[in-house]
Design an enzyme around this catalytic site. Structure first.
Site, short mmCIF file in Angstrom:
data_model
loop_
_atom_site.label_atom_id
_atom_site.label_comp_id
_atom_site.label_asym_id
_atom_site.label_seq_id
_atom_site.Cartn_x
_atom_site.Cartn_y
_atom_site.Cartn_z
N SER A 255 0.84 -1.19 0.00
CA SER A 255 0.00 0.00 0.00
C SER A 255 0.87 1.25 0.00
O SER A 255 2.01 1.23 0.49
CB SER A 255 -0.91 0.02 1.22
N LYS A 256 0.31 2.31 -0.56
CA LYS A 256 1.08 3.55 -0.69
C LYS A 256 1.43 4.13 0.68
O LYS A 256 2.40 4.84 0.83
CB LYS A 256 0.28 4.57 -1.51
#
Ligand code: GLU
Length: 491
Positions: A255-256
């Site tokens: 995930s970012k």
């Protein structure tokens, strides 16, 4: 291969932030399959959730796919026969299909307020009933009938009427037969008149002639709903390929928020080469094309591409492998091209480098230094700091404290001998090999020192640090006058 059907594939990102590396991963497989079959790769922008739009995100999607060599054949940017490719420009397209589903009894209006839906969910959770999802309070009621009941909202949504016998299995190109959970009566048209993802994706994939839908495995549970919509609308469904989710080393979903490498732009900012990143993505959850090497081109990948080789286990995103690939690609680039790539990278991603030196000075020195830094850099961003000592005049060169502390006592003697010998070297002979020979004779042999001791003060004078790219080549690049001026500072 006469019987190959040209495949139309697509990625359909939502422009809600920096593009995710998963978009490029899917695009790679889309491109391989479309090219292998002589079809097209389409980019559609799914921007129906207007609240989540992020300015600039759509442009970044175009830029990063183009940078990777995965530019789409059709997109909002380049157009195509099925334009528009931006869902917000297709709003009129969806409504008639929603109306058709309502008329056919496959969908119904729902006036339940969000408060009522929240209470319903809470009650279901508290009673631990296996019946979760919408309770169909509005089904079969007219607006007026519904308005008399509590939890009424003026603007209705439209929901799918999922039948009891909904098919929960489907064929996946990667996974074979897949089982998915029973869907809820999914909202297909929101109160603001915008379609939800589920409605829009089916209508668009059909109208755009998409033959294979490639997307992340998180969409498996939505596929039965999509298949129902295809069936109700009388359309044949595309094939599906649900890609494994990319994972962090701890196996969590990439995930970012947690991993900078989830941002596609990050790779460019770090100085990864697009071909190295592409090669890396092609090895994620997919075997190498060649038996003896993991280095492969998009052409190799495309020629042998086969869905059944894709792994269903989420591949771990190991940037160590990517670094190795990047260094390998850097080593294999011709000198001029490597210099061009570094220059382009520096001006785009580290503009301060260009501000500190004139463009010609930076480019000239860099081009001369490529042979001595090539083996030492992993990322394009490593190059400029590695040659900074070649770019300042002698007086401005910083000498690191640890290098100064490590100077031998007889430094003045070494510098004096080196200076005298080098001063006698003609300008035309100022080449790395002659410089080395001269220093050997004058300092190593002349002062009877070990090379390590003899060259230490020379390196510190020239580079200002203990470890640097090769010394004699550095002196050749600096030239005679500049090299002697540097030696003079330690005299
Ligand atoms: N807009 C969806 C996303 O952002 C696309 C999913 C699909 O490919 O069907 O992931």
């Amino acid at each position: 291969m006469n019987d190959v059907i040209p495949q139309r594939t697509r990625v359909a990102p939502s422009p809600t932030g920096d593009p995710h590396v998963g978009t490029a991963y899917q695009a790679l497989f889309d491109v391989a399959y479309a090219r292998q079959t002589g079809g097209q790769f389409v980019l559609r922008i799914e921007d129906t959730d207007q609240n989540r739009l992020v300015e600039g995100s759509e442009q970044q999607i175009y830029d990063s796919l183009a940078w990777l060599g995965l530019a789409p054949d059709e997109s909002p940017q380049v157009g195509g026969d099925f334009a528009p490719y931006r869902q917000s420009e297709r709003l009129d397209t969806y409504r008639p299909f929603v109306d058709q589903l309502i008329a056919d009894g496959h969908a119904y209006y729902c006036w339940c307020s969000s408060e009522r839906l929240k209470e319903l969910r809470a009650a279901q959770e508290a009673s631990k009933t296996p019946d979760t999802g919408y309770d169909r309070l509005c089904l079969g009621l007219t607006r007026d009938e519904r308005a008399k009941l509590p939890g009424f909202s003026e603007t209705p949504v439209v929901r799918m009427l999922v039948p009891d016998d909904v098919s929960l299995t489907f064929d996946d190109l990667i996974r074979g037969e897949v089982n998915a959970p029973r869907p809820d009566d999914q909202v297909i048209l929101k109160a603001d008149g915008f379609p939800t993802y589920h409605m829009a994706v089916v209508v668009d994939d059909h109208l755009m002639g998409i033959t294979t839908v490639v997307r992340g495995e998180e969409w498996i549970s939505s596929t039965p709903k999509h298949l129902l919509l295809y069936k109700w609308l009388g359309w044949s469904a595309p094939a599906f390929a649900h890609m494994p989710l990319l994972r962090n080393a701890d196996h969590s979903k990439i995930s970012k928020r947690k991993n900078p490498a989830a941002r596609l732009m990050w790779f460019r900012e770090q100085g990864y080469l697009p071909e190295a990143l592409l090669n890396f993505l092609a090895l994620l959850g997919y075997p190498p094309v060649h038996d003896d090497s993991e280095v492969e081109t998009l052409t190799d990948f495309t020629a042998t591409f086969d869905w059944t080789k894709v792994s269903t286990v989420g591949p771990v995103f190991d940037t160590g492998k990517l670094d190795w690939l990047n260094a390998t690609y850097i080593r294999n680039l011709p000198d001029d091209e490597l210099a061009d790539r570094i220059i382009e990278f520096v001006y785009e991603c580290v503009p301060s480098t260009a501000e500190n030196h004139t463009q010609t000075q930076f480019e000239t020195v860099l081009r001369a230094a490529i042979p001595i830094i090539r083996e030492r850099i992993t990322l394009l961003k490593d190059a400029a700091p590695m040659i900074d000592y070649l770019l300042v005049p002698a007086a401005d060169l910083t000498i690191d404290d640890d290098a100064r502390d490590a100077l031998p006592e007889n430094t003045p003697e070494i510098i004096a001998a080196a200076t005298t010998a080098l001063a006698a070297l003609g300008d035309a002979d100022w080449r790395a090999d002659a410089i080395q020979a001269t220093l050997r004779t004058s300092v190593v042999e002349g002062l009877a020192l070990k090379p390590k001791v003899a060259f230490n003060p020379v390196r510190t004078a020239i580079a200002g640090r203990k470890v640097s790219p090769p010394l004699f080549e550095s002196m050749e690049i600096l030239g005679k006058g500049e090299s002697l001026a540097r030696l003079a500072r330690l005299a």
